[in-house]
Design an enzyme around this catalytic site. Structure first.
Site, PDB file in Angstrom:
ATOM      1  CB  SER A 178      28.450  42.136  35.154  1.00 42.00           C
ATOM      2  OG  SER A 178      28.881  41.007  35.987  1.00 42.00           O
ATOM      3  CG  ASP A 228      36.410  43.885  38.796  1.00 46.08           C
ATOM      4  OD1 ASP A 228      37.002  43.041  38.547  1.00 46.08           O
ATOM      5  OD2 ASP A 228      35.205  44.292  38.292  1.00 46.08           O
ATOM      6  CG  HIS A 256      33.232  42.075  36.425  1.00 45.60           C
ATOM      7  ND1 HIS A 256      33.231  42.762  37.696  1.00 45.60           N
ATOM      8  CD2 HIS A 256      32.044  41.563  36.334  1.00 45.60           C
ATOM      9  CE1 HIS A 256      31.997  42.869  38.010  1.00 45.60           C
ATOM     10  NE2 HIS A 256      31.260  42.015  37.121  1.00 45.60           N
TER      11      HIS A 256
END
Length: 217
Positions: free
Chosen positions: A13, A188, A191
């Site tokens: 990611s 979040d 990240h």
């Protein structure tokens, strides 16, 4: 095959850019800009990454013809990986407090990254052109868990051993983020936000671009 020297970005990611925004560059875009600025010419870019990918899955992706062909042609390669392996093990640890899962994840993820590097080098074995690999080590998304620092420092120290390969340098994202995590992570809390991605790219670019930069491209 490519009109310009190629940058291939492999990973999870963090290479996808989760946590950034539509109008703000992510790590790959920022690092790509650094390449074009340094070499003063266009650089082609291909991204092979998936949100949630483990190191084992990144390794497996190199068996795909499109990925192996691109990586074998790339002059510039970046790799993000290991975070999902450790996050999964960390969730088990939170329930059991059993370090076995963490230790296993540390061992397996490093072994996979080592295989990724040897595979990339093998893909370049018939190409005399120099290339570079930059591996980003892991920052700490859970600094409030004291044990997490030991796990990540252990993993990141093992990554440094991969600098025995002339093409490989390790970008120290862990210390670039250390103590600043709340300001560099997205909503979040896992990240990076756009500023975090910029710092990742700048930290990686400061390593230089040898051995590619040692000759004209």
């Amino acid at each position: 095959m490519y009109n310009y020297p190629l940058y291939a970005a492999l990973g999870d990611s963090l290479t996808v850019g989760v946590g950034s925004t539509i109008f703000m560059p992510n790590f790959v875009k920022c690092f790509h800009q650094s390449l074009e600025s340094f070499f003063r010419q266009p650089i082609a870019r291909l991204v092979f990454a998936r949100n949630g990918a483990t190191t084992g899955e990144i390794l497996e992706s190199l068996s795909r013809p499109d990925v192996s062909q691109a990586v074998g042609s790339a002059r510039f390669i970046t790799l993000t990986g290991g975070g999902n392996d450790l996050l999964r093990a960390g969730k088990v640890w939170l329930k059991t407090r059993d370090n076995t899962f963490i230790l296993s994840a540390l061992h397996e993820s490093f072994a996979n990254i080592e295989q990724i590097i040897t595979k990339i080098i093998d893909l370049h074995s018939s190409d005399p052109e120099p290339f570079m690999i930059r591996i980003l080590n892991l920052y700490n998304p859970v600094p409030y868990i004291p044990e997490s620092h030991i796990w990540l420092e252990t993993f990141n120290e093992k990554l440094l051993s991969l600098e025995r390969f002339a093409e490989v340098r390790i970008a120290d994202i862990y210390h670039a983020f250390y103590g600043r995590e709340p300001h560099l992570l997205a909503r979040d809390h896992t990240h990076p936000n756009p500023l975090g991605y910029r710092i990742m790219a700048d930290t990686t670019a400061r390593l230089g671009f040898a051995p590619v930069a040692l000759q004209k491209i």
